[in-house]
Design a protein around this motif. Structure first.
Motif, short mmCIF file in Angstrom:
data_model
loop_
_atom_site.label_atom_id
_atom_site.label_comp_id
_atom_site.label_asym_id
_atom_site.label_seq_id
_atom_site.Cartn_x
_atom_site.Cartn_y
_atom_site.Cartn_z
N ASP A 204 0.80 -1.17 0.02
CA ASP A 204 0.02 -0.07 -0.01
C ASP A 204 0.79 1.01 0.03
O ASP A 204 0.61 2.30 -0.74
N ALA A 205 1.94 1.29 0.65
CA ALA A 205 2.81 2.63 0.84
C ALA A 205 3.38 2.74 -0.57
O ALA A 205 3.91 3.60 -1.03
N ALA A 206 3.88 1.36 -1.18
CA ALA A 206 4.47 1.79 -2.51
C ALA A 206 3.58 2.25 -3.59
O ALA A 206 3.81 2.80 -4.37
N ALA A 207 2.16 1.82 -3.41
CA ALA A 207 1.26 2.39 -4.25
C ALA A 207 1.00 3.75 -4.05
O ALA A 207 1.22 4.58 -5.06
N ALA A 208 1.03 4.34 -3.04
CA ALA A 208 0.88 5.68 -2.49
C ALA A 208 2.19 6.41 -3.11
O ALA A 208 2.11 7.57 -3.75
N ALA A 209 3.19 5.83 -2.84
CA ALA A 209 4.50 6.34 -3.48
C ALA A 209 4.32 6.64 -4.95
O ALA A 209 4.77 7.83 -5.77
N TRP A 210 4.00 5.54 -5.82
CA TRP A 210 3.77 5.81 -7.10
C TRP A 210 2.80 6.52 -7.70
O TRP A 210 3.21 7.35 -8.66
N ALA A 211 1.77 6.82 -6.67
CA ALA A 211 0.85 8.00 -7.14
C ALA A 211 1.29 9.27 -7.06
O ALA A 211 1.19 10.33 -7.77
N GLU A 212 2.07 9.51 -5.98
CA GLU A 212 2.82 10.72 -5.70
C GLU A 212 3.90 11.10 -6.68
O GLU A 212 4.09 12.17 -7.29
#
Length: 294
Positions: free
Chosen positions: A98-106
């Motif tokens: 989930d944190a990797a997903a948020a990083a990718w969005a950012e």
């Protein structure tokens, strides 16, 4: 369309998305810590109405998201979640942390940076992270990658704090919302949540000291990350990371680091749906709909 799902320790969010736009959304309590074996069927049921409209499922999930299974570290159990969801939905499934997903969005939606490097840290129930290095999301086949909450940090006041991962003095064991609530409850001699701490107890001198110590531990982590990745930008998110009383402490302490360790601390631009958006964008990026995380 894409079914995007964010599986966290306390809540599960889902959305039907057209490209990066959320058409419909739902939210429910998580069952990770009391009924993990039924997680896949629980999630499929939540999104049942969208299945015929979608061509792929994109999942952002807490834990160690590997190619063949997800190891839910706090629950001390692993599941072949991707295969279970594929069977339940009858659709291709792309899954990542989930944190990797948020990083990718950012990284994808934020301002473009010449060095193509960004680190995202979420401080909430636990502490997670995602790293973009040279324009690529850093991953590993077993999923144990960029789990920066499980990096040990220097914290003189926390001489020997056992983390649920098995190590001593992980930053998650010191500075997460769960840890802040536990330590504050001991100080105040009554059970309080992390939310209570920020809403009602900031004027308490010992709570002020506690938050300073937790910020110190996180800043030590950020300095280590700077040395490891060379990033000039750290995005700090999560319910604790986004709290002004905490973030201001972290920013002030970063400013006192030696110049070589300093970074720009910024707030997320994708808000509460960062994990959902990032998972959907990553699923579109890899465009192979394979059985792994990349």
């Amino acid at each position: 369309m894409i079914i995007a799902i964010d599986i966290g320790g306390t809540k599960i969010s889902a959305a039907l998305m057209d490209n990066n736009e959320i058409i419909e959304s739902k939210k429910t309590d998580s069952i990770i810590h009391h009924d993990l074996d039924n997680l896949a069927s629980y999630v499929v049921h939540l999104c049942q109405d969208w299945i015929e409209k979608a061509h792929i499922v994109a999942v952002a999930c807490t834990g160690q998201v590997g190619k063949h299974q997800v190891n839910f570290l706090s629950a001390k159990q692993a599941l072949p979640l991707q295969q279970q969801l594929k069977a339940g939905f009858g659709l291709p499934v792309v899954i990542l942390n989930d944190a990797a997903a948020a990083a990718w969005a950012e990284y994808c939606l934020g301002p473009k940076r010449q060095d193509s490097t960004l680190v995202y840290i979420t401080v909430s129930t636990g502490i997670g992270g995602g790293i973009i290095q040279n324009g690529q999301l850093v991953t590993a086949s077993d999923g144990f990658c960029a789990h920066i909450g499980h990096m040990s940090v220097n914290c003189p006041t926390a001489l020997s704090v056992q983390c649920h991962c098995g190590r001593i003095n992980c930053v998650e064991a010191i500075s997460s919302g769960t840890s802040i609530a536990r330590q504050a409850s001991t100080i105040l001699k009554t059970a309080v949540s992390c939310k209570n701490v920020f809403e009602q107890h900031l004027s308490h001198p010992e709570i002020t000291t506690l938050l300073d110590q937790c910020a110190d531990a996180l800043v030590d982590l950020i300095a280590n990350i700077k040395a490891l990745t060379g990033t000039t930008v750290v995005v700090l998110g999560g319910s604790v990371g986004g709290a002004s009383a905490f973030k201001e402490r972290v920013a002030a302490k970063i400013a006192k680091l030696p110049m070589i360790y300093q970074v720009s601390l910024v707030s997320p631009i994708t808000g509460e749906h960062a994990d959902l958006i990032g998972a959907a964008m990553y699923a579109q990026t890899i465009n192979g709909f394979n059985d792994g995380t990349q």
